[in-house]
Write a protein that holds these residues in place. Structure first.
Motif, mmCIF file in Angstrom:
data_model
loop_
_atom_site.group_PDB
_atom_site.id
_atom_site.type_symbol
_atom_site.label_atom_id
_atom_site.label_comp_id
_atom_site.label_asym_id
_atom_site.label_seq_id
_atom_site.Cartn_x
_atom_site.Cartn_y
_atom_site.Cartn_z
ATOM 1 N N ASP A 143 48.104 35.127 48.902
ATOM 2 C CA ASP A 143 48.523 34.724 47.563
ATOM 3 C C ASP A 143 47.786 35.532 46.504
ATOM 4 O OD1 ASP A 143 50.132 32.895 48.770
ATOM 5 O OD2 ASP A 143 48.934 31.134 48.235
ATOM 6 N N GLN A 144 48.530 35.935 45.482
ATOM 7 C CA GLN A 144 47.974 36.704 44.368
ATOM 8 C C GLN A 144 48.033 35.863 43.100
ATOM 9 O OE1 GLN A 144 46.489 39.542 44.439
ATOM 10 N NE2 GLN A 144 47.107 40.527 46.355
ATOM 11 N N PRO A 145 46.889 35.594 42.463
ATOM 12 C CA PRO A 145 46.902 34.761 41.255
ATOM 13 C C PRO A 145 47.443 35.475 40.020
ATOM 14 C CG PRO A 145 44.670 35.497 41.745
ATOM 15 C CD PRO A 145 45.525 35.931 42.898
ATOM 16 N N TYR A 146 47.276 36.802 39.983
ATOM 17 C CA TYR A 146 47.696 37.578 38.810
ATOM 18 C C TYR A 146 48.498 38.794 39.269
ATOM 19 C CZ TYR A 146 43.901 34.761 36.868
ATOM 20 O OH TYR A 146 43.082 33.720 36.505
ATOM 21 N N TRP A 147 49.070 39.504 38.314
ATOM 22 C CA TRP A 147 49.974 40.601 38.648
ATOM 23 C C TRP A 147 49.241 41.867 39.060
ATOM 24 C CZ3 TRP A 147 49.601 45.132 35.873
ATOM 25 C CH2 TRP A 147 48.921 45.066 34.657
ATOM 26 N N ASN A 148 47.981 42.016 38.653
ATOM 27 C CA ASN A 148 47.275 43.281 38.874
ATOM 28 C C ASN A 148 46.245 43.159 39.996
ATOM 29 O OD1 ASN A 148 45.777 41.551 37.187
ATOM 30 N ND2 ASN A 148 44.769 43.241 36.125
ATOM 31 N N HIS A 149 45.694 44.298 40.392
ATOM 32 C CA HIS A 149 44.658 44.388 41.433
ATOM 33 C C HIS A 149 45.153 43.859 42.775
ATOM 34 C CE1 HIS A 149 41.332 44.257 38.100
ATOM 35 N NE2 HIS A 149 42.278 45.156 37.864
ATOM 36 N N ASN A 150 46.258 44.411 43.232
ATOM 37 C CA ASN A 150 46.816 44.025 44.525
ATOM 38 C C ASN A 150 46.258 44.857 45.678
ATOM 39 O OD1 ASN A 150 49.203 42.078 43.806
ATOM 40 N ND2 ASN A 150 49.339 43.749 42.335
ATOM 41 N N GLY A 151 45.385 45.834 45.382
ATOM 42 C CA GLY A 151 44.996 46.763 46.438
ATOM 43 C C GLY A 151 46.218 47.583 46.806
ATOM 44 N N GLY A 152 46.589 47.584 48.067
ATOM 45 C CA GLY A 152 47.840 48.228 48.461
ATOM 46 C C GLY A 152 47.716 49.237 49.568
ATOM 47 N N CYS A 153 46.516 49.742 49.813
ATOM 48 C CA CYS A 153 46.353 50.761 50.851
ATOM 49 C C CYS A 153 46.217 50.090 52.214
ATOM 50 C CB CYS A 153 45.131 51.620 50.550
ATOM 51 S SG CYS A 153 45.023 53.107 51.565
ATOM 52 N N ILE A 154 46.738 50.744 53.227
ATOM 53 C CA ILE A 154 46.720 50.237 54.588
ATOM 54 C C ILE A 154 46.636 51.450 55.512
ATOM 55 C CG2 ILE A 154 49.258 50.198 54.693
ATOM 56 C CD1 ILE A 154 49.100 47.687 56.355
ATOM 57 N N ASP A 155 45.780 51.365 56.542
ATOM 58 C CA ASP A 155 45.608 52.529 57.407
ATOM 59 C C ASP A 155 44.985 52.097 58.724
ATOM 60 O OD1 ASP A 155 45.744 55.155 58.200
ATOM 61 O OD2 ASP A 155 44.121 55.873 56.908
ATOM 62 N N PHE A 156 45.279 52.859 59.766
ATOM 63 C CA PHE A 156 44.626 52.640 61.055
ATOM 64 C C PHE A 156 43.354 53.472 61.111
ATOM 65 C CE2 PHE A 156 48.805 51.085 62.137
ATOM 66 C CZ PHE A 156 48.532 50.042 63.017
ATOM 67 N N GLY A 157 42.281 52.834 61.557
ATOM 68 C CA GLY A 157 41.035 53.541 61.744
ATOM 69 C C GLY A 157 41.021 54.270 63.068
ATOM 70 N N PRO A 158 40.002 55.096 63.296
ATOM 71 C CA PRO A 158 39.882 55.798 64.575
ATOM 72 C C PRO A 158 39.686 54.853 65.752
ATOM 73 C CG PRO A 158 37.917 56.110 63.232
ATOM 74 C CD PRO A 158 38.928 55.453 62.357
ATOM 75 N N ASP A 159 39.344 53.587 65.468
ATOM 76 C CA ASP A 159 39.189 52.582 66.517
ATOM 77 C C ASP A 159 40.507 51.930 66.907
ATOM 78 O OD1 ASP A 159 39.665 51.098 64.220
ATOM 79 O OD2 ASP A 159 37.630 50.319 64.079
ATOM 80 N N GLY A 160 41.605 52.304 66.232
ATOM 81 C CA GLY A 160 42.915 51.741 66.549
ATOM 82 C C GLY A 160 43.225 50.442 65.846
ATOM 83 N N TYR A 161 42.311 49.933 65.027
ATOM 84 C CA TYR A 161 42.552 48.695 64.300
ATOM 85 C C TYR A 161 43.146 48.983 62.931
ATOM 86 C CZ TYR A 161 39.682 46.543 67.927
ATOM 87 O OH TYR A 161 39.174 46.124 69.135
ATOM 88 N N LEU A 162 43.865 47.998 62.402
ATOM 89 C CA LEU A 162 44.513 48.145 61.106
ATOM 90 C C LEU A 162 43.584 47.648 60.009
ATOM 91 C CD1 LEU A 162 47.142 48.949 59.633
ATOM 92 C CD2 LEU A 162 47.873 46.562 59.849
ATOM 93 N N TYR A 163 43.302 48.523 59.037
ATOM 94 C CA TYR A 163 42.469 48.194 57.887
ATOM 95 C C TYR A 163 43.376 47.968 56.682
ATOM 96 C CZ TYR A 163 38.352 49.729 60.531
ATOM 97 O OH TYR A 163 37.360 49.858 61.467
ATOM 98 N N ILE A 164 43.061 46.925 55.904
ATOM 99 C CA ILE A 164 43.899 46.505 54.785
ATOM 100 C C ILE A 164 43.017 46.366 53.548
ATOM 101 C CG2 ILE A 164 45.442 44.718 53.907
ATOM 102 C CD1 ILE A 164 45.784 43.912 56.965
ATOM 103 N N GLY A 165 43.314 47.128 52.506
ATOM 104 C CA GLY A 165 42.544 47.061 51.270
ATOM 105 C C GLY A 165 43.146 46.050 50.311
ATOM 106 N N MET A 166 42.329 45.082 49.879
ATOM 107 C CA MET A 166 42.799 44.040 48.967
ATOM 108 C C MET A 166 41.981 44.052 47.680
ATOM 109 S SD MET A 166 45.344 42.645 50.452
ATOM 110 C CE MET A 166 45.554 41.449 49.132
ATOM 111 N N GLY A 167 42.690 43.977 46.551
ATOM 112 C CA GLY A 167 42.033 43.852 45.264
ATOM 113 C C GLY A 167 41.554 42.432 45.021
ATOM 114 N N ASP A 168 40.877 42.234 43.879
ATOM 115 C CA ASP A 168 40.219 40.950 43.621
ATOM 116 C C ASP A 168 41.148 39.879 43.062
ATOM 117 O OD1 ASP A 168 40.632 41.686 40.971
ATOM 118 O OD2 ASP A 168 38.509 41.948 40.492
ATOM 119 N N GLY A 169 42.449 40.144 43.007
ATOM 120 C CA GLY A 169 43.391 39.154 42.509
ATOM 121 C C GLY A 169 43.793 39.365 41.065
ATOM 122 N N GLY A 170 43.023 40.202 40.341
ATOM 123 C CA GLY A 170 43.474 40.611 39.031
ATOM 124 C C GLY A 170 42.884 39.833 37.867
#
Length: 466
Positions: A143-170
């Motif tokens: 859930d996002q409380p505000y419209w901004n600071h959604n993060g948005g980047c997503i990538d697999f690390g060299p370990d094969g796990y999925l990393y997800i960047g999240m902003g502070d909610g705005g």
């Protein structure tokens, strides 16, 4: 632009190369015609995929552009920081056809916020340039409380796990202190296992596994709005561009050997400066680079990039490139003392609205100008010594070669010590041998290296694994 070379191979007397040439970046148009591009990814082949904020992913294949996926009906891009924001291909995409996206859906979850979805899709079975829009599997909603600071980047690390960047909610100043709240996924770097569990599982070595006070998905905390993070494809190090409030923009660095759990400081700190000390302690990881936010139209918002690991531009290798969104000013950082020091170069303002960087499978780097819809290839105009291959009497063949291959040595002196270094002088491999052949380390990625015999003047070694 010159900087004294502090690595092992300081003195190359035959060429008088007692200084390392730093990159002099320039940009060439790669492809035009995109609508608000915000992410660039590759699928482990020669294609590039361009994410458009409104909910469309385009694919560039052999110079031709076509629509790979259109999910605009389920994507909400009603505000400038909302929409389809990130794309990552599974490490085994060639066999399973899975890719993952980070987007805002149409569910309202706050005064102006739209819920974040982390979802998996798959490619059509008989057409590699078309994805199945009905194949969505929602892994996670936030859930996002505000419209901004959604993060948005997503990538697999060299370990094969999925990393997800999240902003502070705005909003502004993280009013609910989500970034330091370990029961919230906002303001965090998350790490999940998409190959196990339903729909995912927690990696057993996540730093907060078993904790009753911290969500187990959390890998690191204290981020404001990580607008683009990436992994160095050679070292596995993580680089994070974190957008500041109104005083400092910052770049955070996480060594590949990290076990996670870092606290990057927001909202207690903005860069190195205290911001809001309520409930704070002293357990924070400092950024490796900050620059001043002077407000639009000056520097005011960082866009994180990549470490260059291509083979076309030797002086650019090992440099992390990033930019300011508001001025289009480019910077590079490189490690010039084996983890003990950083050197930064500042390139000129360009006026590009750089919304994202991307990396080709060959290590070449690109960026998107969100204002014009143009994708650019980053090039380096700094001079390269044309006779660098002649600075050693020793010949190695085959050269170029692949990691793990045997290399023959042809010289007229007795030898015993073989050393391979990066262009920045970091020792990557050393062995003692009296044979006329040795094996290249299997972990070397594509790139240009220096190779020495008995500490004498080096020769270049080119690794091409494809």
């Amino acid at each position: 632009m010159k900087h004294l070379y502090t690595g092992i191979i300081i003195f190359l007397s035959l060429l008088n190369l007692n200084a390392q040439t730093l990159p002099d970046l320039d940009f060439e148009i790669f492809k035009t015609g995109f609508n608000s591009p915000v992410s660039i990814a590759n699928a482990g082949d020669d294609r590039l995929f361009i994410v458009e904020q409104g909910g469309i992913i385009k694919v560039i294949d052999n110079g031709n552009t076509s629509t790979f996926l259109n999910i605009s009906s389920i994507v909400n891009d009603g505000q400038s920081e909302q929409g389809l924001l990130g794309l990552a291909f599974h490490p085994n995409y060639a066999t399973n056809g899975y890719f993952y996206i980070h987007y805002n859906n149409n569910t309202s979850t706050g005064s102006t916020g739209k819920q974040t979805s982390i979802s998996r899709f798959r490619v059509e079975e008989f057409n590699p340039n078309i994805a199945d829009p009905s194949s969505e599997l929602v892994l996670l909603t936030i859930d996002q409380p505000y419209w901004n600071h959604n993060g948005g980047c997503i990538d697999f690390g060299p370990d094969g796990y999925l990393y997800i960047g999240m902003g502070d909610g705005g909003s502004s100043g993280d009013p609910q202190n989500y970034s330091q709240n370990t029961q919230s996924m906002l303001g965090k770097m998350l790490r999940i296992d998409v190959d196990n569990g339903n729909p995912y599982s927690i990696p057993s070595d996540n730093p907060f596994v078993g904790s009753i006070n911290t969500l187990e998905e959390i890998w690191a905390i204290g981020l404001r709005n990580p607008w683009r993070f990436s992994f160095d494809k050679q070292t596995g190090d993580m680089w994070i561009g974190d957008v500041g409030q109104n005083a400092w923009e910052e770049i955070n660095f996480q060594d590949a050997n990290s076990s996670g759990g870092e606290n990057y400081g927001w909202r207690c700190y903005e860069g190195f400066a205290p911001f809001n000390s309520s409930g704070c302690n002293n357990s924070y990881v400092d950024p490796v680079q900050v620059y001043e936010n002077n407000g639009w139209p000056n520097d005011c918002s960082v866009t994180g990039g990549y470490v260059y690991r291509g083979t076309q531009f030797p002086n650019f290798v090992g440099h992390y490139v990033f930019t300011d969104y508001c001025t289009g000013k480019f910077f590079t950082i490189y490690d010039n003392l084996g983890g003990a020091g950083w050197t930064t170069t500042t390139q000129e303002d360009t006026q590009y609205g750089v919304s994202t960087f991307g990396e080709g499978n060959d290590g070449e780097l690109y960026f998107a100008d969100i204002n014009t819809g143009i994708i650019y290839h980053i090039i380096d105009n700094s001079p390269v010594a044309s006779n660098i291959l002649e600075i050693s009497k020793t010949e190695f063949y085959p050269n170029p070669t692949k990691a793990g291959n045997m290399v023959q040595i042809n010289n007229n002196i007795n030898f015993s010590e073989i050393t391979i270094t990066s262009l920045n002088g970091q020792v990557l491999y050393k062995c003692i041998t009296t044979e006329n052949a040795f094996q290249i380390p299997a972990n070397l990625s594509d790139g240009i290296y220096f190779i020495q015999v008995n500490g004498l003047n080096p020769n270049t070694l080119v690794i091409q694994n494809d």
